[in-house]
Write a protein that holds these residues in place. Sequence first.
Motif, PDB file in Angstrom:
ATOM      1  N   PHE A 186     -65.341  23.814 -37.165  1.00 49.74           N
ATOM      2  CA  PHE A 186     -64.577  24.048 -38.219  1.00 49.74           C
ATOM      3  C   PHE A 186     -63.414  24.271 -37.992  1.00 49.74           C
ATOM      4  O   PHE A 186     -62.178  23.895 -38.632  1.00 49.74           O
TER       5      PHE A 186
ATOM      6  N   ARG B 150     -54.468  24.877 -54.161  1.00 46.66           N
ATOM      7  CA  ARG B 150     -54.605  23.556 -53.438  1.00 46.66           C
ATOM      8  C   ARG B 150     -53.864  22.466 -54.419  1.00 46.66           C
ATOM      9  O   ARG B 150     -53.938  22.639 -55.633  1.00 46.66           O
TER      10      ARG B 150
ATOM     11  N   TYR C 159     -62.644  21.255 -50.479  1.00 48.30           N
ATOM     12  CA  TYR C 159     -61.245  21.418 -49.621  1.00 48.30           C
ATOM     13  C   TYR C 159     -60.475  20.292 -49.492  1.00 48.30           C
ATOM     14  O   TYR C 159     -59.249  20.375 -49.627  1.00 48.30           O
TER      15      TYR C 159
ATOM     16  N   THR D 163     -63.859  28.994 -43.168  1.00 48.67           N
ATOM     17  CA  THR D 163     -63.693  28.944 -44.682  1.00 48.67           C
ATOM     18  C   THR D 163     -64.254  30.213 -45.550  1.00 48.67           C
ATOM     19  O   THR D 163     -65.496  30.198 -45.157  1.00 48.67           O
ATOM     20  N   ALA D 164     -63.816  30.724 -46.503  1.00 46.27           N
ATOM     21  CA  ALA D 164     -64.650  31.755 -47.110  1.00 46.27           C
ATOM     22  C   ALA D 164     -64.007  31.769 -48.412  1.00 46.27           C
ATOM     23  O   ALA D 164     -62.890  31.500 -48.743  1.00 46.27           O
ATOM     24  N   GLU D 165     -64.941  32.466 -49.289  1.00 44.54           N
ATOM     25  CA  GLU D 165     -64.570  32.677 -50.658  1.00 44.54           C
ATOM     26  C   GLU D 165     -65.115  33.777 -51.208  1.00 44.54           C
ATOM     27  O   GLU D 165     -66.071  34.248 -50.843  1.00 44.54           O
TER      28      GLU D 165
ATOM     29  N   ILE E 270     -59.982  22.430 -38.965  1.00 49.04           N
ATOM     30  CA  ILE E 270     -58.735  22.990 -39.611  1.00 49.04           C
ATOM     31  C   ILE E 270     -57.487  22.935 -38.891  1.00 49.04           C
ATOM     32  O   ILE E 270     -56.455  22.567 -39.535  1.00 49.04           O
TER      33      ILE E 270
ATOM     34  N   GLN F 193     -52.698  22.727 -48.972  1.00 54.31           N
ATOM     35  CA  GLN F 193     -52.829  23.972 -49.347  1.00 54.31           C
ATOM     36  C   GLN F 193     -51.535  24.705 -49.212  1.00 54.31           C
ATOM     37  O   GLN F 193     -50.907  24.543 -48.174  1.00 54.31           O
TER      38      GLN F 193
ATOM     39  N   GLU G 229     -60.841  30.983 -52.917  1.00 55.28           N
ATOM     40  CA  GLU G 229     -60.860  30.499 -51.585  1.00 55.28           C
ATOM     41  C   GLU G 229     -59.880  31.579 -50.927  1.00 55.28           C
ATOM     42  O   GLU G 229     -58.913  32.053 -51.486  1.00 55.28           O
ATOM     43  N   LEU G 230     -60.320  32.162 -49.944  1.00 55.09           N
ATOM     44  CA  LEU G 230     -59.593  33.130 -49.091  1.00 55.09           C
ATOM     45  C   LEU G 230     -58.657  32.258 -48.321  1.00 55.09           C
ATOM     46  O   LEU G 230     -58.960  31.136 -47.646  1.00 55.09           O
TER      47      LEU G 230
ATOM     48  N   ASN H 133     -53.591  30.756 -51.874  1.00 57.43           N
ATOM     49  CA  ASN H 133     -54.786  29.827 -51.766  1.00 57.43           C
ATOM     50  C   ASN H 133     -54.734  28.456 -52.612  1.00 57.43           C
ATOM     51  O   ASN H 133     -55.556  27.719 -52.126  1.00 57.43           O
TER      52      ASN H 133
END
Lengths: 485, 658
Positions: free
Chosen positions: B401, B459, B446, A36-38, B405, B452, A43-44, B457
Amino acid sequence: MDFALARTEVEIPAFHEWRVETSRTGVLNIKLESGTAEIFGTELTSNINYTFKESMKFAISTYHGCKISYTTTSPLDLEYISEETILKQILNLHLSIEKNNISNNNSNSRILIIGPKDSGKTSLARTLSSYSLKTSNSKPILINLNPQLSHFTMPSQLTACELYDSLDIETTTFGETMSTGPGTGLYRSQIPLVKNYGLESFTENLELYKCLINELSIEIDNKLSISNLKGNIIIDTPAFNVSNAKIIQHIINSFKINIILVVGNERLLVDLRKKLTLNDKVHMIKMPRSSGCIEKEPKYQRELQQKSIKQYFYGSNRCQLNPYTLHCFTTDFLFLKPKELDSSNMELMDFMNGDADDDDNDDDDYDPFAGNDNDNSKKKLERNWKYNNMFQIVDDPQETDLMNVIVSIIDDKDLDIKKLLSSNDIDEKEKLSIINKHVTMSSVLGFCYVSGFTSSTKKLKLLVPTPVTTLPGKVLVLTQMRYHE
Amino acid sequence: MSATTITAEQFADDYYSSLQALTFNSRPIIESHTALAQENSQFASAIVSAIERRIEKAIPSQKLFALYLLDSISKNIGVPYTTLFSHNLFKTFTQTYGLVDDPTRCRLIKLFKTWKVPTAITGLPLFDINQLDKIETFLIKVTNPSNNDFSNANNVNSINNNSLNNNTINNNSNDLNIDNNNNNNNNNIINNLSTQRAPLIASKPNLIIEVNELILMVNTRLQASPNDEKGQQRFKLLNQLKTIIGSNSSISQTQLDEVAKQLQSIRDDEIMKLNNLKLQQQKELLKQQQQKQHKDVPFSVSQLQNFMNMGTNGNNSGNGNGMPTNNNNNNVLFNMMNSVMANNKPESLVVKSPPSMNTPPPSTNPLGLKNIAFLENILKKSANGNNATTNNSINTSINNFTNSINNKIDFKFIKPTKESILEDFVLSQSFINNHVLTSNEISLLYNFKPIQCDKCNKRFSDNNEGTILKKNHDEWHQRVEQRMKIGGSGLGGVVNRSWYLNEKDWIEFDYDLDEKETNNNINNNNVNNSHLYNNNVSAMNNNNSSNNLTKLKDGNVIAHTSLKITSNGTNDKKDREDRNDNKIDLSEAPKHIVRIPESSNNEVICKICREMQIGIFDEDEGEWIWKNAIDINGTVYHWSCWMEAKMRNNKRDRSPQR
Ligand SMILES: [Zn+2]
Ligand SMILES: [Zn+2]
């Protein structure tokens, strides 16, 4: 010989960030590969290739660790991974605010961010706004009181914007506003409320600045009063210091602030604590300055401003727009210009604004948790401002007043300006007062840029965003902003 | 008050008037009135009447608490009260249900479910089975989404029949409008069943009921996934807990309260797990559907939860497998779970689940559980997540992670509600400086909105509300893509920035409402009804409306450009000849022009998409024109919108619900 750009991979460990400055001419393309990245809370997603151009400075941060890959057409000016981040504090802060909202019967927070120049106020505001969207069902309202910035619009304006989507990370204005086209295709268009200040520094006309803050707060209250889910209010500000305690107090009272975040300056926090009159339910929190904050040289600041003006007319990468040229006459309009009062001397300003500040003091026993908005807005609706000190009328503007100037179009549909100006029953001072009151209570519908003026014929050549035969308002404010195509 | 000196009538009057204090959910009041009922059981029928009267007379917002009293008396005392309450139970319950708001309905349904659980003493449900069955039938009827399915192809029947065909899809998308609010609410009720529970009075019997229910939930899950070790451990643990609570030893109220709290988090966790299963399932079906070029989300959380709850609470304690009696439903649920579980790679479970999650620490002997404090400890551990790995072991954390995901299963399930995750948070300087974030806390970013959008992006929550928002959002993407194809607003790529809203419109602007209105408008507008358009357009033409509502709608422009293949009109007599035109050639659009009459304004609103059409100067012809436009009896629409609407018009004969 090799036309495909080499793709570089970067692995960013959890709670680290990758800090980047793109070159002036290069095009940086980034893709999230895993994790995860932002960027400033946005959020990307791996489904989008993000493009950054023209000296963008930003950081990709991650709570879980991530892998990104990028291509760039010319070497990056700067690029490194830092472990000195304030991610922990920001998320702690955000979640504590959420908790505080829950504890207060699911109310919203009204957050004011204060700090020195380049301390990361805007980054914090963006991040908190984006997080609000992600961890609650309400929509935050992001307010910009720093006329040097160009959130959603051009510089010299104050804005409020209820956020539906995350903020656009590829543009410096955080996103596109509505157009006749499909927008960026990624985000729904932002719908900002724009209030015309017209000057670059809040000190140049404090009376006008404070009046606009008050008007904005009334409009926010009205908006919140009809929405079921009240989102957090997050306010970005110019570089206030302790000598601005009165204006800070004014913001706190107007917006009924309950959380004050002081960024990157312990001393400022201590001093403000002494100077401000705060309800005991107001939280004052110090946030560290991120080591990633860069000092914005005046030249860079200028460039950003020019970029946002250009973007207003021509759109951004993902949303290209077509402005039009409109020919008209200066005599079709009423031109105003904000008064520039020399106020480098804050004591003098305090003195000059003595009356208004006395009004503020009456508000001191106001309790932000007493709840009932109506009572307070009633008070604010008594607008005791010095309306003669805000905008002045520019009769018969000349080339020096007009050329290359950005002009704000004020919504004047409730005011018959011709009738007012030709009235014999009202003296000039009173007329100015009425006009100023109207302008401060109204919002900006858009901007045009004066690309030509012939003084003999008073013929005006305007660059307008949309093909119209007449502008939607007759009151135009000549801002301090200049633009060169 | 001495029972011997007063009549039943007097006692009941006193009892009734003292019930006036039950204006909020007060355990002391309910307990004291339960005790009174116990001590004065000779007046049982009078007391029962008094309580029924209170339930009937109380204002809707207070009825629930009187029902809680009914519940408390029945569960703590039993006969004769259970028998007496049974007489009017259906009436009492359903009348109340009809008068209260949705959150209260949720609580009522939860309450009802506890009544169906066999009591420890009799082995039978709390009240008369006939009455309970009647209530159940009633509840199924009023909450059954298939009565009027509103947004998804998520009713049981449609899935059973594999009827994922055009009819179903069209109907469902048509139904998404304000008229269906009631149905939405009903769906919400079901959806909320499991999370919004009436506060459990932490008495031993209640806790046993709760534990039993949880055992059934876990068991049901294990049926689908027998190899889930953590599930097995939880199953074991719950059984031990049941033994401990059921024993004669006294347990303090604080401890009972604590256990109740822990049970709540286990319950939440179980529900989350189901959500996760469902999520996966949803994704899969979605994929299938996309292959078939369908747009609707096929299955909803509420459906599954509904199944699950009915199943676990229903008449199944005998065989212990906790499955619904309806065989069809049964199969659906099983198939679904199996297909989901099959995708759940075991190693990902190991990686994602913090080691202590459901497992007692290895050093303890689970069979030796004797004291409640120890038990609490274990329960607590089972409900709390691990601290986040904040070290630099980047590969591990990335891999972890990525796995989570990819699999999207266990990722969010440890401590589910935002409230519970944030329980210990304080808005203070030292907390913000020092608190070390746990993975649960981080994952709020998240998993509070776990769905999503594939395209951007954004949500969305995994509840009904989120599903609706997501659907609107998806439609928005579709419209935008369509517009990207035809180029800008149909003007050959010429796009302009619109004016900003003025302060009044800005204050009133609401993204969600706006979406909804547009959907309704698109759905309800009958293009044949041209006088309506004429009126509207002339109102718009009556210009200097550039800042009023016109402007407001301009805000939608991006979101709302037509091309939505739905309709719910009833008039479909005409234009059959276009039936085979399934596609409009959008590249044709710029060729269709309308010359702007001298008298007309340069801007006109297309009443189909409500977007402003702005005239441009045609250099070749030397005149002002609208591109992609068509003039129908003096009303100008976008050509593409008109064609679209016309096509839509021909398609609308397949709406069995209307
Ligand atoms: Zn999207
Ligand atoms: Zn149209």
